[in-house]
Scaffold this motif. Structure first.
Motif, mmCIF file in Angstrom:
data_model
loop_
_atom_site.group_PDB
_atom_site.id
_atom_site.type_symbol
_atom_site.label_atom_id
_atom_site.label_comp_id
_atom_site.label_asym_id
_atom_site.label_seq_id
_atom_site.Cartn_x
_atom_site.Cartn_y
_atom_site.Cartn_z
ATOM 1 N N TYR A 177 19.663 26.489 8.436
ATOM 2 C CA TYR A 177 18.762 27.485 9.037
ATOM 3 C C TYR A 177 18.416 27.084 10.470
ATOM 4 O O TYR A 177 18.438 27.915 11.394
ATOM 5 C CB TYR A 177 17.494 27.587 8.193
ATOM 6 C CG TYR A 177 16.444 28.529 8.753
ATOM 7 C CD1 TYR A 177 16.567 29.902 8.606
ATOM 8 C CD2 TYR A 177 15.339 28.029 9.437
ATOM 9 C CE1 TYR A 177 15.606 30.768 9.129
ATOM 10 C CE2 TYR A 177 14.376 28.877 9.959
ATOM 11 C CZ TYR A 177 14.515 30.245 9.797
ATOM 12 O OH TYR A 177 13.577 31.096 10.319
ATOM 13 N N ARG A 178 18.105 25.824 10.657
ATOM 14 C CA ARG A 178 17.775 25.341 12.006
ATOM 15 C C ARG A 178 18.969 25.458 12.936
ATOM 16 O O ARG A 178 18.829 25.839 14.111
ATOM 17 C CB ARG A 178 17.300 23.885 11.925
ATOM 18 C CG ARG A 178 17.027 23.258 13.291
ATOM 19 C CD ARG A 178 16.473 21.854 13.142
ATOM 20 N NE ARG A 178 16.363 21.195 14.424
ATOM 21 C CZ ARG A 178 17.321 20.470 15.001
ATOM 22 N NH1 ARG A 178 18.478 20.293 14.356
ATOM 23 N NH2 ARG A 178 17.141 19.908 16.182
ATOM 24 N N LYS A 209 19.137 28.991 13.910
ATOM 25 C CA LYS A 209 17.937 29.435 14.626
ATOM 26 C C LYS A 209 17.938 28.969 16.078
ATOM 27 O O LYS A 209 17.636 29.751 16.996
ATOM 28 C CB LYS A 209 16.686 28.931 13.907
ATOM 29 C CG LYS A 209 15.363 29.385 14.540
ATOM 30 C CD LYS A 209 14.180 28.882 13.734
ATOM 31 C CE LYS A 209 12.863 29.218 14.413
ATOM 32 N NZ LYS A 209 12.635 30.675 14.509
ATOM 33 N N ASP A 238 20.062 31.024 18.172
ATOM 34 C CA ASP A 238 19.787 32.470 18.115
ATOM 35 C C ASP A 238 20.927 33.232 17.443
ATOM 36 O O ASP A 238 21.245 34.369 17.807
ATOM 37 C CB ASP A 238 19.545 33.032 19.522
ATOM 38 C CG ASP A 238 18.192 32.616 20.075
ATOM 39 O OD1 ASP A 238 17.275 32.381 19.263
ATOM 40 O OD2 ASP A 238 18.061 32.518 21.295
ATOM 41 N N ARG A 285 20.340 36.782 15.820
ATOM 42 C CA ARG A 285 18.934 37.128 16.047
ATOM 43 C C ARG A 285 18.796 38.602 16.399
ATOM 44 O O ARG A 285 19.494 39.118 17.278
ATOM 45 C CB ARG A 285 18.348 36.274 17.168
ATOM 46 C CG ARG A 285 16.857 36.539 17.429
ATOM 47 C CD ARG A 285 16.348 35.687 18.585
ATOM 48 N NE ARG A 285 14.932 35.920 18.810
ATOM 49 C CZ ARG A 285 13.951 35.266 18.210
ATOM 50 N NH1 ARG A 285 14.234 34.335 17.327
ATOM 51 N NH2 ARG A 285 12.684 35.543 18.469
ATOM 52 N N ASP A 328 9.633 37.167 13.727
ATOM 53 C CA ASP A 328 10.275 35.998 13.108
ATOM 54 C C ASP A 328 11.066 36.393 11.868
ATOM 55 O O ASP A 328 12.130 35.826 11.592
ATOM 56 C CB ASP A 328 9.221 34.957 12.732
ATOM 57 C CG ASP A 328 8.632 34.261 13.955
ATOM 58 O OD1 ASP A 328 9.261 34.325 15.026
ATOM 59 O OD2 ASP A 328 7.535 33.678 13.827
ATOM 60 N N ALA A 379 15.082 35.834 11.341
ATOM 61 C CA ALA A 379 15.621 35.043 10.234
ATOM 62 C C ALA A 379 16.483 35.871 9.288
ATOM 63 O O ALA A 379 17.022 35.329 8.315
ATOM 64 C CB ALA A 379 14.474 34.409 9.446
#
Length: 434
Positions: A162-163, A166, A169, A172, A185, A189
């Motif tokens: 996930y990181r 994230k 992006d 996104r 957010d 996600a």
């Protein structure tokens, strides 16, 4: 330079940097913090397991025990349900805890990753039995300690993946500035969460086609390792390593990230077996370590604390009075730093080997069924004599701990007398100078 000084220098230069790095390593630190934070839940699970297991036999005539057994039988459904979703669901809570603390390390909000981890946990650790409109049944046999390995993998991989997406992006969906940050957010996600869940359903499908599940597969694959870990040789080795590191100033928390899953996992499995009325399979558990090995804290210092009260040295006598109460509740730091025991060549041998002897004696007693094995953990800081009984519901466990404390005093005694004599001489010399 003496051999002890050379060894001390070697440990400071070669071992301590790696041990400190290991203690601070984000994944191990997150696992350590997760296991420590689980105490309220494991406490309730331990209480449920104790109430469910009155220490009676066919010949028991004690009114209190018979009433206890009557209450346990009449409320077994409630107690089993409470246990199942406290200590019996340890893997689920550990997965959530690791996710939270790892996100905290990365300075990320943990709510959405926790949701993804819960989805992954139920997809991979449970197994559907019947999924109908009117009712849904799933197998949850692996949400206890047997599911710790997949729970740890799911939580760490979810956060890291996930990181990874994230910070780049990836996928996104940008929203107008007028949209609240919390909603923005969620949309940011959306794609990472979708991909993560797709990966989990693919993994589930693969194991389903193989007519198994991820935890069943891992548990069978790692069964020889688990058996080797729950052995007297491993118990002795880890006790020696822990206390050797402590002697040179490296807190046992450095190993908690590694040992927590083993000790707490075995405890959860033992607790489930106890509630089910089956034979307890494991000796090496958290209460085994806390109540039977590290009696008074690392170094098994309760026996030494009792000796210190009789010291002729004012310094040691004062430290003994100050340190005996914490030692009774498993806190050894006042004595380790106050005597001091750490880096004190006089106490090198007893500090390392006292707890090791405790481990050998207790392990043999439990593995040979002389003393019942542990199945509940009520508190890290409960006095060993009390904790020994409530973790086993066996009066012989209390006798064992008392005997071990006496043995610990005997081991510490000659070294204590040598050090006490040294300090008395130093104190007299100092008074003479005055």
């Amino acid at each position: 330079m003496s051999k002890l000084s050379q060894f001390n220098s070697f440990c400071e230069k070669k071992i301590m940097p790696y041990a400190n790095k290991m203690a601070k390593q984000r994944h191990l630190a997150s696992m350590r913090d997760a296991f420590m934070s689980l105490l309220p839940i494991t406490l309730m699970g331990g209480v449920a397991a104790i109430i469910k297991s009155p220490p009676i036999t066919e010949n028991t005539t004690n009114i209190f025990l018979l009433k206890w057994a009557e209450f346990a039988t009449g409320n077994s459904g409630i107690l089993n349900w409470l246990f199942t979703f406290t200590l019996g669901a340890m893997s689920l809570y550990i997965a959530i805890g690791i996710t939270h603390f790892l996100c905290k390390h990365y300075k990320m909000e943990s709510f959405l990753p926790i949701l993804f981890v819960i989805v992954g946990f139920f997809l991979l650790v449970t197994d559907p039995i019947e999924l109908g409109y009117a009712s849904k049944s799933i197998e949850i046999a692996y949400i206890d300690g047997k599911g710790l390995i997949p729970a740890i993998l799911i939580s760490i991989l979810t956060v890291e993946f996930y990181r990874f997406m994230k910070v780049r992006d990836f996928g996104r969906i940008k929203m107008p500035e007028s949209v609240p940050a919390s909603l923005s957010d969620v949309f940011a996600a959306f794609v990472p969460g979708f991909i993560i869940i797709i990966i989990y359903i693919i993994i589930y499908t693969i194991f389903s086609k193989l007519d198994t599940t991820l935890p069943k597969f891992l548990f069978s694959l790692l069964a020889p390792t688990f058996k080797a870990v729950d052995s007297i040789f491993f118990t002795v080795a880890i006790t020696l390593i822990t206390h050797l590191l402590w002697f040179f100033g490296i807190h046992d928390a450095a190993l908690a990230g590694i040992m927590g899953p083993i000790r707490d996992g075995n405890l959860s499995i033992n607790a489930a077996a106890q509630v089910a009325g089956e034979q307890l399979p494991h000796v090496f558990t958290t209460p085994f370590w806390v109540y039977f090995v590290a009696i008074g804290g690392c170094g098994a210092v309760l026996g030494l604390a009792i000796l210190l009260i009789t010291a002729k040295s004012k310094q040691l006598k004062t430290i003994g009075k100050m340190g005996i109460a914490p030692a009774m509740f498993g806190i050894s730091e006042p004595l380790i730093f106050g005597v001091p025991l750490m880096l004190n060549p006089v106490f090198l041998i007893p500090f390392i080997f006292t707890a090791t002897i405790n481990a050998v004696v207790a392990y043999l007693a439990m593995s040979q069924n002389i003393v019942d094995k542990t199945f509940s953990m009520l508190s890290w800081n409960m006095p060993s004599i009390i904790g020994a009984f409530f973790s086993t519901l066996d009066w012989k466990a209390v006798v064992l701990v008392v005997g071990l404390i006496i043995v610990d005093m005997i081991i510490y005694y000659p070294f204590f007398k040598v050090y006490d004599k040294q300090l008395v001489a130093a104190e007299k010399e100092e008074e003479g100078d005055l």
